[in-house]
Motif scaffolding. Structure first.
Motif, PDB file in Angstrom:
ATOM      1  N   UNK A  57       0.846  -1.190   0.000  1.00  0.00           N
ATOM      2  CA  UNK A  57       0.000   0.000   0.000  1.00  0.00           C
ATOM      3  C   UNK A  57       0.883   1.242   0.000  1.00  0.00           C
ATOM      4  N   UNK A  58       0.658   2.125  -0.953  1.00  0.00           N
ATOM      5  CA  UNK A  58       1.402   3.383  -1.065  1.00  0.00           C
ATOM      6  C   UNK A  58       0.447   4.536  -0.784  1.00  0.00           C
ATOM      7  N   UNK A  59       0.812   5.384   0.174  1.00  0.00           N
ATOM      8  CA  UNK A  59       0.003   6.558   0.511  1.00  0.00           C
ATOM      9  C   UNK A  59       0.851   7.805   0.364  1.00  0.00           C
ATOM     10  N   UNK A  60       0.287   8.807  -0.303  1.00  0.00           N
ATOM     11  CA  UNK A  60       1.026  10.063  -0.457  1.00  0.00           C
ATOM     12  C   UNK A  60       0.532  11.085   0.559  1.00  0.00           C
ATOM     13  N   UNK A  61       0.186  10.608   1.724  1.00  0.00           N
ATOM     14  CA  UNK A  61      -0.306  11.508   2.774  1.00  0.00           C
ATOM     15  C   UNK A  61       0.645  11.532   3.953  1.00  0.00           C
ATOM     16  N   UNK A  62       1.936  11.479   3.649  1.00  0.00           N
ATOM     17  CA  UNK A  62       2.929  11.536   4.710  1.00  0.00           C
ATOM     18  C   UNK A  62       3.051  12.923   5.287  1.00  0.00           C
ATOM     19  N   UNK A  63       4.081  13.117   6.101  1.00  0.00           N
ATOM     20  CA  UNK A  63       4.287  14.402   6.765  1.00  0.00           C
ATOM     21  C   UNK A  63       5.028  15.350   5.828  1.00  0.00           C
ATOM     22  N   UNK A  64       4.274  16.114   5.065  1.00  0.00           N
ATOM     23  CA  UNK A  64       4.896  17.125   4.214  1.00  0.00           C
ATOM     24  C   UNK A  64       4.266  18.479   4.519  1.00  0.00           C
ATOM     25  N   UNK A  65       4.700  19.480   3.792  1.00  0.00           N
ATOM     26  CA  UNK A  65       4.304  20.844   4.112  1.00  0.00           C
ATOM     27  C   UNK A  65       3.117  21.331   3.290  1.00  0.00           C
ATOM     28  N   UNK A  66       2.575  20.480   2.446  1.00  0.00           N
ATOM     29  CA  UNK A  66       1.535  20.927   1.526  1.00  0.00           C
ATOM     30  C   UNK A  66       0.186  21.082   2.212  1.00  0.00           C
ATOM     31  N   UNK A 104      -2.537  20.636   0.625  1.00  0.00           N
ATOM     32  CA  UNK A 104      -3.330  19.558   0.050  1.00  0.00           C
ATOM     33  C   UNK A 104      -2.406  18.403  -0.309  1.00  0.00           C
ATOM     34  N   UNK A 105      -2.835  17.200  -0.041  1.00  0.00           N
ATOM     35  CA  UNK A 105      -2.032  16.040  -0.357  1.00  0.00           C
ATOM     36  C   UNK A 105      -1.940  15.844  -1.854  1.00  0.00           C
ATOM     37  N   UNK A 106      -0.921  15.103  -2.273  1.00  0.00           N
ATOM     38  CA  UNK A 106      -0.820  14.702  -3.671  1.00  0.00           C
ATOM     39  C   UNK A 106      -1.934  13.729  -4.006  1.00  0.00           C
ATOM     40  N   UNK A 143      12.604   0.036 -20.372  1.00  0.00           N
ATOM     41  CA  UNK A 143      12.833   0.670 -19.072  1.00  0.00           C
ATOM     42  C   UNK A 143      12.221  -0.148 -17.933  1.00  0.00           C
ATOM     43  N   UNK A 144      11.554  -1.226 -18.273  1.00  0.00           N
ATOM     44  CA  UNK A 144      11.055  -2.216 -17.314  1.00  0.00           C
ATOM     45  C   UNK A 144      10.043  -1.649 -16.318  1.00  0.00           C
ATOM     46  N   UNK A 145       8.903  -1.262 -16.868  1.00  0.00           N
ATOM     47  CA  UNK A 145       7.790  -0.867 -16.011  1.00  0.00           C
ATOM     48  C   UNK A 145       6.476  -1.212 -16.683  1.00  0.00           C
ATOM     49  N   UNK A 146       5.427  -1.280 -15.867  1.00  0.00           N
ATOM     50  CA  UNK A 146       4.057  -1.358 -16.354  1.00  0.00           C
ATOM     51  C   UNK A 146       3.319  -0.147 -15.816  1.00  0.00           C
ATOM     52  N   UNK A 147       2.612   0.554 -16.701  1.00  0.00           N
ATOM     53  CA  UNK A 147       1.870   1.762 -16.318  1.00  0.00           C
ATOM     54  C   UNK A 147       0.380   1.457 -16.302  1.00  0.00           C
ATOM     55  N   UNK A 148      -0.244   1.770 -15.166  1.00  0.00           N
ATOM     56  CA  UNK A 148      -1.677   1.555 -14.998  1.00  0.00           C
ATOM     57  C   UNK A 148      -2.371   2.912 -14.915  1.00  0.00           C
ATOM     58  N   UNK A 149      -3.376   3.105 -15.765  1.00  0.00           N
ATOM     59  CA  UNK A 149      -4.178   4.319 -15.732  1.00  0.00           C
ATOM     60  C   UNK A 149      -5.481   4.020 -14.990  1.00  0.00           C
ATOM     61  N   UNK A 150      -5.853   4.939 -14.089  1.00  0.00           N
ATOM     62  CA  UNK A 150      -7.069   4.753 -13.301  1.00  0.00           C
ATOM     63  C   UNK A 150      -8.215   5.580 -13.900  1.00  0.00           C
ATOM     64  N   UNK A 151      -9.434   5.230 -13.538  1.00  0.00           N
ATOM     65  CA  UNK A 151     -10.581   6.011 -14.008  1.00  0.00           C
ATOM     66  C   UNK A 151     -10.985   7.101 -13.019  1.00  0.00           C
ATOM     67  N   UNK A 152     -10.174   7.295 -11.961  1.00  0.00           N
ATOM     68  CA  UNK A 152     -10.368   8.399 -11.028  1.00  0.00           C
ATOM     69  C   UNK A 152      -9.044   8.678 -10.327  1.00  0.00           C
ATOM     70  N   UNK A 153      -8.948   9.819  -9.683  1.00  0.00           N
ATOM     71  CA  UNK A 153      -7.734  10.146  -8.934  1.00  0.00           C
ATOM     72  C   UNK A 153      -7.847   9.585  -7.522  1.00  0.00           C
ATOM     73  N   UNK A 154      -6.702   9.184  -6.974  1.00  0.00           N
ATOM     74  CA  UNK A 154      -6.653   8.592  -5.637  1.00  0.00           C
ATOM     75  C   UNK A 154      -5.482   9.191  -4.864  1.00  0.00           C
ATOM     76  N   UNK A 155      -5.486   9.015  -3.549  1.00  0.00           N
ATOM     77  CA  UNK A 155      -4.386   9.463  -2.693  1.00  0.00           C
ATOM     78  C   UNK A 155      -3.601   8.291  -2.122  1.00  0.00           C
ATOM     79  N   UNK A 156      -4.099   7.080  -2.340  1.00  0.00           N
ATOM     80  CA  UNK A 156      -3.376   5.881  -1.940  1.00  0.00           C
ATOM     81  C   UNK A 156      -3.826   4.730  -2.822  1.00  0.00           C
ATOM     82  N   UNK A 157      -2.982   3.713  -2.875  1.00  0.00           N
ATOM     83  CA  UNK A 157      -3.294   2.585  -3.743  1.00  0.00           C
ATOM     84  C   UNK A 157      -2.817   1.295  -3.096  1.00  0.00           C
ATOM     85  N   UNK A 158      -3.634   0.254  -3.208  1.00  0.00           N
ATOM     86  CA  UNK A 158      -3.285  -1.083  -2.738  1.00  0.00           C
ATOM     87  C   UNK A 158      -3.093  -1.994  -3.941  1.00  0.00           C
ATOM     88  N   UNK A 159      -1.941  -2.637  -4.008  1.00  0.00           N
ATOM     89  CA  UNK A 159      -1.757  -3.631  -5.055  1.00  0.00           C
ATOM     90  C   UNK A 159      -1.115  -4.887  -4.471  1.00  0.00           C
TER      91      UNK A 159
END
Length: 426
Positions: free
Chosen positions: A159-168, A170-172, A207-223
């Motif tokens: 699980x990746x969350x972009x809601x860590x301790x930053x100065x923004x 609004x979260x990413x 470059x060895x990656x797979x790119x996944x496009x979502x149908x909405x924006x999110x602030x965290x993702x579980x894979x």
């Protein structure tokens, strides 16, 4: 050098409550007279056409215009910790309503059992083993991050969350994710907790990656990483993650691995292929503390490595502004001030002149040889006198911001401190 466990905990502990960002230079100059405040300039930027283009782009964004601007910052443990680089990221991404770009490339350091920046969070299960390009005994396929974690078990949830301790304020958020891994193998598959979220999948074999496009924006993702073949040698190599959206503005990518040096980054087989995915506008090179640390420091090789990196950057974008930063003064084995940093300083100026690049001489700004003792005495560096305390990193970030803003104002003939005041008061 690798951050000791105590230092990692110290950095983590003190960054946890840092939510607000306050510019510190206005209030501390009299307190730290050993700092060479007058030396805080970007040297030779006026001789580089790339910097004029960079400052014009920055100025457009600062005035509320829309531009894509990508900054890369590469180094060792100072950058892996992402304290002072994240402070710079936050300043630049909040200087106007149009400034905040995507979070971009990150590494989930927690799964490699090394210190993760506080501005994004990683949760996982399963047994992963981390390998760093800076550990000589380690040998694995590395990419841009210089870190690879290997998973050999049946199933791992991440699980990746972009809601860590930053100065923004609004979260990413993001509506695409790239996962960099060994996609030359079919031993494992990636799936998402919300399958309906995925609207498109694209794969890049070079470059060895797979790119996944979502149908909405999110602030965290579980894979989920799950094994598809029951073979003894099955393994999944995590080389990095990129969190993407459609925002214009400033994107600030930090690439750092504890102990990182030019020779170690050279071990990364897919570094070049992955860097060439991007078109950086500014590339800040902060590699050198570890190169110059050991008595067997090779100045000729250091210069060759530096020049090779610049050529690679220019291959990605011939118009990229490259800022060479001189490493901080430091101690060797906590016992003696390191004289080799002065040699690295000289080489960096030579490279900058030959390649028409700019220099930020933090070694001179700190106070020169053995100045790290004064920084340590004043609680701006820990006992190793290599890394910095949180206050030390805040000062370092604010110094670089001030130097960039002053150079930007000078190049575009703006009022002194007009840009700096806008950024720190936004």
């Amino acid at each position: 050098m690798m951050m000791h466990k105590k230092l990692s905990f110290y950095v983590w502990l003190f960054t946890m409550p840092m939510i607000a960002q306050t510019y510190v230079l206005d209030t501390i100059q009299d307190k730290y007279p050993f700092v060479n405040w007058k030396a805080n300039t970007i040297k030779m930027a006026e001789d580089s056409p790339a910097f004029k283009k960079l400052f014009c782009k920055l100025d457009t964004i600062a005035k509320g215009g829309e531009e894509d601007l990508h900054i890369f910052h590469i180094g060792g443990s100072h950058i892996q910790a992402d304290i002072y680089s994240n402070r710079l990221r936050s300043y630049l991404q909040t200087m106007s309503p149009t400034a905040k770009g995507q979070r971009g490339f990150i590494y989930p350091f927690s799964i490699a059992k090394t210190n993760n920046p506080g501005n994004y969070r990683v949760k996982f299960d399963g047994e992963w083993v981390g390998y760093r390009c800076s550990v000589r005994k380690d040998s694995v396929a590395w990419g841009l991050a210089g870190v690879t974690a290997i998973f050999k078990d049946t199933l791992s949830n991440v699980k990746i969350s972009v809601n860590g301790n930053n100065y923004h304020k609004k979260m990413y958020d993001f509506n695409k994710i790239r996962i960099f891994y060994d996609n030359w193998s079919t031993d494992y598959e990636i799936s998402f907790k919300e399958d309906a979220l995925i609207s498109k999948i694209e794969e890049n074999k070079q470059a060895h990656f797979v790119e996944y496009t979502f149908n909405k924006t999110v602030e965290e993702i579980d894979f989920c990483i799950h094994r598809t073949k029951d073979a003894e040698d099955s393994e999944f190599l995590m080389m990095g993650i990129e969190l993407m959206n459609d925002n214009k503005g400033v994107e600030y990518t930090s690439i750092g691995v504890n102990g990182g040096s030019f020779s170690y980054y050279k071990r990364c087989r897919y570094f070049d292929d992955q860097l060439l995915l991007y078109k950086p506008d500014l590339f800040i090179v902060s590699v050198g503390t570890n190169d110059a640390y050991h008595p067997d420091f090779n100045p000729k090789q250091y210069k060759e490595y530096y020049t090779d990196l610049i050529k690679l950057i220019q291959k990605a974008n011939p118009d990229c502004a490259v800022l060479l930063t001189v490493p901080n003064d430091s101690y060797y084995k906590k016992k003696i001030p390191n004289p080799r940093t002065r040699i690295a300083q000289k080489i960096i100026y030579e490279v900058a002149k030959e390649q028409k690049m700019a220099v930020w001489d933090f070694y001179e700004i700190m106070g020169g040889f053995n100045s790290s003792q004064s920084w340590y005495t004043n609680k701006l560096m820990p006992r190793d006198r290599i890394h910095f305390t949180v206050m030390g990193y805040r000062i370092k970030a604010d110094l670089l911001l001030q130097a960039l803003a002053n150079s930007w104002e000078k190049e575009l003939q703006l009022e002194p401190n007009s840009i700096l005041n806008q950024i720190i008061n936004e």
